[in-house]
Design an enzyme around this catalytic site. Structure first.
Site: not given
Length: 437
Positions: A17, A20, A44-45, A229
């Site tokens: 988180d 990225k 989730g990006h 991650q």
């Protein structure tokens, strides 16, 4: 032919988180190919472009650039129903319009309904000792991969073959679900048609992405690799057992993307200006108070995949230094500096003590890591808004000093500095592709 390509890896240096998605989206403007090399839809990006938010779970973060080819590597585990929904949503907005805009490795493993059922049942059974998985079936899919009983994209796109394979696999998994986890058996007939249809729709995108990437790199293309991650969630080097099920750092690129390690040029590490963590596990600098809640609200610290509130705390140099060392980081992209605005005194964790004695390492046992105490250094904060800053000179002195002190603590320079979620709220202090190769 001498390799003239420039390849850049973007890795998270904390517990995920870190932002990225934004950094990969930003750098994708210079990339010909963007590759996701590990993880699944448990990450989730979040991208914000012209005020519009896009959350990607499996499609690489280069999807918002028309001339970029996106690749899902063999190290990723793919939920085909989730991927198709994501592709459809992007195409409705005009993205992924090209015939070869998205390629999927034929070697990527498939997340199936029994993986999700097992994942969720195990977490319920653990009770208070739960790891904090997203319940998306990521771990069980990687387990089957290692046990050599997994189903790959190459299987999924061959309907008759896939039907035989799934029937045999499900018989075994249903026995486990029923006898060990006390769950209802899954219905083969209720899932097979949908999965075969998924395979039919995805088949045109499934290919030998390893060969594609090798050719792209050797022909001089700019290639960007993104993980899902952070390094501290790496299955081998993270804060085990509170980790994910794959290799998250730059070392995961050769296997996860299927490219030679000799073709990886440069590594950009992403870190927030503070620390967050989702799920269970040790977190020495966690702020379980009003200030932690302030960081959560101001930083929008809620999981892009699950919506779970993230745990928030002070910047931990011990954590980031380990990420830097493991991934051979050349420069840092520092995100969410703006969230610290208005805090009178900022604390930086420079080290730990364990049982009253200084330690220069993160303990390997989770129980010991729970007992470490952070050693803090205090710095003055700032009150001026920095969201419009476009150069270091635009920042208040206290903010510049904070950034410089982080560089000293982690031993690498800040090459990218983010002061807000938008593409334009970013300072490029060095250009990653200009220095790679």
């Amino acid at each position: 032919m001498k390799n003239s390509a420039k390849t850049v890896v973007v890795v998270g240096l904390q517990w995920g988180d870190e932002g990225k998605g934004k950094i990969v989206d930003l750098l994708s403007g210079q990339a010909d190919v963007v590759v996701r090399y590990q993880g699944g839809n448990n990450a989730g990006h979040t991208l914000v472009v012209d005020g519009v938010q896009t959350v990607l779970h499996l499609v690489p973060s280069g999807a918002l650039h028309a001339n970029t080819t996106c690749v899902i590597g063999g190290g990723v585990v793919v939920d085909p129903t989730v991927l198709l929904k994501e592709i459809d949503a992007l195409r409705k907005r005009g993205f992924l319009a090209g015939e070869r805009s998205l390629l999927i490795s034929q070697e990527a493993h498939v997340i199936l309904p029994h993986h999700k059922a097992i994942d969720q049942a195990r977490e319920r059974k653990r009770g208070t000792g739960m790891i904090g998985t997203t319940g998306r079936g990521i771990g069980p899919a990687y387990e089957d991969k290692s046990a050599r009983i997994g189903v790959r994209m190459a299987d999924l796109v061959c309907p008759e073959h896939f039907t035989r394979v799934l029937r045999a696999v499900l018989e075994d998994k249903n026995d486990y679900l029923h006898a060990v986890l006390s769950q209802e058996r899954l219905d083969f007939d209720g899932m097979i048609d949908e999965l075969v249809e998924c395979g039919r729709k995805l088949a045109p995108m499934v290919t030998d992405t390893s060969a594609f990437l090798d050719a792209a790199i050797r022909s001089g293309k700019n290639v960007l690799f993104e993980g899902a991650q952070g390094v501290l969630l790496d299955v081998d080097h993270g804060t085990y057992p509170f980790v994910t099920s794959s290799n998250t750092g730059s070392g995961g690129v050769p296997n996860g993307a299927g490219v030679s390690p000799k073709l990886v040029n440069r590594v950009i590490g992403i870190s927030k200006a503070y620390t967050t963590r989702v799920g269970s596990g040790p977190f020495p600098t966690e702020l379980a108070d009003a200030l932690g809640e302030r960081l959560r609200v101001e930083g929008g610290e809620f999981g892009a995949t699950t919506g779970r509130p993230r745990r928030c705390g002070w910047f931990d140099a011990m954590v980031v230094r380990k990420g830097v060392r493991l991934s051979g980081v050349d420069a840092i992209a520092l995100t969410k500096l703006d969230v610290l605005t208005g805090i009178d005194t900022l604390r930086l964790c420079t080290g730990y003590t364990l049982d009253g004695k200084p330690t220069d390492a993160i303990p390997p046992l989770a129980d010991d890591f729970e007992r470490v105490r952070p050693v803090y250094e205090d710095m003055p904060g700032w009150t001026e808004s920095i969201t419009e800053a476009r150069s270091l000179d635009d920042l208040p002195l206290a903010a510049r000093n904070y950034v410089r002190r982080l560089e000293e603590l982690i031993g690498v320079p800040v090459g990218i500095l983010s002061t807000g979620p938008g593409r334009d709220q970013t300072m490029m202090l060095s250009e990653p592709f200009d220095f790679a190769g």
